[in-house]
Write an enzyme that holds these catalytic residues in place. Structure first.
Site, PDB file in Angstrom:
ATOM      1  N   LYS A   1       1.909  -2.088   3.480  1.00  0.00           N
ATOM      2  CA  LYS A   1       1.251  -3.392   3.611  1.00  0.00           C
ATOM      3  C   LYS A   1       2.249  -4.537   3.655  1.00  0.00           C
ATOM      4  O   LYS A   1       2.038  -5.527   4.350  1.00  0.00           O
ATOM      5  CB  LYS A   1       0.287  -3.610   2.436  1.00  0.00           C
ATOM      6  CG  LYS A   1      -0.935  -2.706   2.449  1.00  0.00           C
ATOM      7  CD  LYS A   1      -1.875  -3.017   1.316  1.00  0.00           C
ATOM      8  CE  LYS A   1      -1.291  -2.696  -0.042  1.00  0.00           C
ATOM      9  NZ  LYS A   1      -0.979  -1.285  -0.230  1.00  0.00           N
TER      10      LYS A   1
ATOM     11  N   GLN B   1      -2.275  -2.196  -3.653  1.00  0.00           N
ATOM     12  CA  GLN B   1      -2.743  -0.818  -3.834  1.00  0.00           C
ATOM     13  C   GLN B   1      -3.549  -0.335  -2.637  1.00  0.00           C
ATOM     14  O   GLN B   1      -3.308  -0.767  -1.521  1.00  0.00           O
ATOM     15  CB  GLN B   1      -3.522  -0.715  -5.152  1.00  0.00           C
ATOM     16  CG  GLN B   1      -2.667  -1.097  -6.355  1.00  0.00           C
ATOM     17  CD  GLN B   1      -3.474  -1.728  -7.460  1.00  0.00           C
ATOM     18  OE1 GLN B   1      -4.207  -2.675  -7.254  1.00  0.00           O
ATOM     19  NE2 GLN B   1      -3.319  -1.217  -8.652  1.00  0.00           N
TER      20      GLN B   1
ATOM     21  N   GLY C   1       3.921  -2.551  -5.659  1.00  0.00           N
ATOM     22  CA  GLY C   1       5.081  -3.186  -5.040  1.00  0.00           C
ATOM     23  C   GLY C   1       5.000  -3.264  -3.529  1.00  0.00           C
ATOM     24  O   GLY C   1       4.391  -2.422  -2.879  1.00  0.00           O
ATOM     25  N   HIS C   2       5.608  -4.292  -2.981  1.00  0.00           N
ATOM     26  CA  HIS C   2       5.761  -4.445  -1.531  1.00  0.00           C
ATOM     27  C   HIS C   2       7.255  -4.549  -1.233  1.00  0.00           C
ATOM     28  O   HIS C   2       7.972  -5.289  -1.897  1.00  0.00           O
ATOM     29  CB  HIS C   2       5.082  -5.716  -1.024  1.00  0.00           C
ATOM     30  CG  HIS C   2       3.593  -5.706  -1.120  1.00  0.00           C
ATOM     31  ND1 HIS C   2       2.846  -4.551  -1.105  1.00  0.00           N
ATOM     32  CD2 HIS C   2       2.705  -6.724  -1.229  1.00  0.00           C
ATOM     33  CE1 HIS C   2       1.567  -4.866  -1.184  1.00  0.00           C
ATOM     34  NE2 HIS C   2       1.459  -6.174  -1.270  1.00  0.00           N
TER      35      HIS C   2
ATOM     36  N   ASP D   1       0.716   2.221  -0.999  1.00  0.00           N
ATOM     37  CA  ASP D   1       2.022   2.570  -0.424  1.00  0.00           C
ATOM     38  C   ASP D   1       1.946   2.800   1.084  1.00  0.00           C
ATOM     39  O   ASP D   1       2.719   3.571   1.646  1.00  0.00           O
ATOM     40  CB  ASP D   1       2.599   3.831  -1.101  1.00  0.00           C
ATOM     41  CG  ASP D   1       2.596   3.723  -2.612  1.00  0.00           C
ATOM     42  OD1 ASP D   1       3.077   2.703  -3.122  1.00  0.00           O
ATOM     43  OD2 ASP D   1       2.096   4.652  -3.271  1.00  0.00           O
TER      44      ASP D   1
END
Length: 430
Positions: free
Chosen positions: A16, A224, A40-41, A13
């Site tokens: 990225k 991650q 998630g991104h 988080d």
């Protein structure tokens, strides 16, 4: 031409997605090398929000090749859903813009069921998984019972692979009080989804090596964070794959000599989702303020993130294990308005001072942070695009972070917007 690996240097988080998107404009290929659809991104491009969890961040940029490497575990049903969602936002996705390694292991419905059953029945210590089957899929990979992308192309091979997996899974399910797997339904579901996956299947290792020889720039994208690495993270509260930069080579089939620059993404404070040790965690008003201002909720799960001050000990450690050449410091603007800031510069464990996080879980849990205080700033850093736009105290904070982690800042992000970035060192420079 330089090839760059992007890794999260905390517990994930870190932002990225934005950094990879920012870099992807200058890359020819964006390759995802580990994880699944549990991380998630979030990308914000011209005011449009794109939420990705499996597809590489470069997929939203036209003219780029996006690659899912063999180090990823792939849920084919989620893949189809995510592609459909992006197409609905106007993103073009074809076999020319997306390729999936033929040796990528699949996440099957039985993996998610096993994941959730274990977590719900674990009375000893919950790991805090997302319940999406990531761990069980990696277990099957190393247990040599995975169904891989290439297996979908041959009916006889697919049946053998499924039967091998079910010998193991039905025994586990019996112990957990679950019904046996409906073999015929599983096979039918796989045959139905197969064409939608196989159209993107390719010998990724070969294509990446050809691209490299042709002088193309490759951006390797991790998911991650390094503190969730199966070997170097806060075990057992970790993910089921290697997250550090070395995985970029084995997770795509390109040699480690192809990596020219490792960029570690680092948040200006610290967050963590789920269970596990967190020495610098704040359970007070400052922690709530960081979480509220930083919108600290998981992209995939919606879970609230635990928040704390910047932990220089952990970041220095992850910069070492990933061979980080420079960091991208994100969310500096979240610290705007704090009168005093703290940085964790060491730990106290049973009366002894440590400059690293020990491996033993019981020792990790007993580590107490040792803080250094710095003055905050009242001015806004949001949207800053040059050092001249930053308050003097903010610059001092950044410089102190560099000293403590023994690694320079290459990029500085001051908002989710792509252009609100200060470039210090170009990772793609030859």
């Amino acid at each position: 031409m330089a090839n760059v690996v992007v890794v999260g240097a905390q517990w994930g988080d870190e932002g990225k997605g934005k950094i990879v998107d920012w870099l992807s404009e200058r890359a020819d290929v964006i390759a995802r090398f580990q994880g699944g659809h549990n991380a998630g991104h979030t990308l914000v491009i011209d005011g449009t929000v794109f939420k990705l969890s499996l597809l590489p961040s470069g997929i939203v940029r036209g003219g780029k090749l996006s690659v899912i490497g063999n180090g990823v575990v792939l849920d084919p049903w989620h893949l189809v859903k995510e592609i459909a969602g992006l197409r609905g936002q106007g993103v073009t996705i074809t076999p020319e813009t997306l390729m999936i390694a033929e040796n990528t292991p699949l996440i099957l419905p039985i993996h998610g069921e096993l994941d959730r059953a274990r977590e719900s029945q674990n009375s000893v210590a919950k790991i805090g998984t997302t319940g999406r089957g990531i761990g069980p899929a990696y277990e099957d990979k190393v247990g040599r019972r995975s169904v891989r992308v290439a297996d979908l192309a041959d009916a006889a091979t697919l049946e053998v692979r499924v039967d091998r997996a079910l010998v193991h899974h039905n025994a586990l399910r019996a112990g957990l009080g679950l019904d046996p797997v409906d073999r015929d339904k599983l096979l039918a579901d796989l045959r139905e989804i197969a064409p939608a996956v196989l159209e993107y299947a390719a010998p990724v290792w070969k294509i990446l090596n050809e691209k490299r020889k042709a002088g193309k720039r490759i951006l390797f994208e991790g998911a991650q964070g390094s503190l969730l690495d199966i070997d170097f993270g806060t075990y057992p509260f970790v993910t089921s794959s290697n997250v550090i930069a070395g995985q970029a080579a084995t997770g795509t089939g390109i040699g480690p000599g192809a990596i020219d620059f490792v960029l570690g993404i680092v948040k200006a404070y610290t967050t963590r989702v789920g269970e596990g040790p967190f020495p610098a965690e704040l359970k007070d008003a400052d922690g709530e303020r960081l979480g509220t201002r930083g919108h600290e909720f998981g992209t995939v799960t919606g879970r609230k993130r635990r928040c704390g001050w910047f932990d220089a000990v952990l970041v220095r450690q992850t910069c070492a294990t990933s061979g980080v050449n420079g960091i991208a410091l994100t969310k500096l603007d979240v610290l705007d308005g704090f009168e005093t800031l703290k940085i964790c510069v060491g730990y106290e464990l049973d009366g002894e001072r440590l400059d690293y996080l020990p491996i033993a879980a019981d020792q990790q849990a007993r580590c107490k942070p040792i803080y250094e205080e710095m003055p905050g700033w009242s001015e806004s850093t949001e949207g800053a695009r040059s050092w001249a736009d930053l308050p003097a105290e903010a610059i001092k904070y950044v410089r102190r972070v560099e000293e403590l982690i023994d690694c320079p800042v290459a990029l500085l992000s001051t908002s989710p917007e792509r252009e609100d970035t200060i470039l210090v060192t170009d990772p793609f420079a030859d």
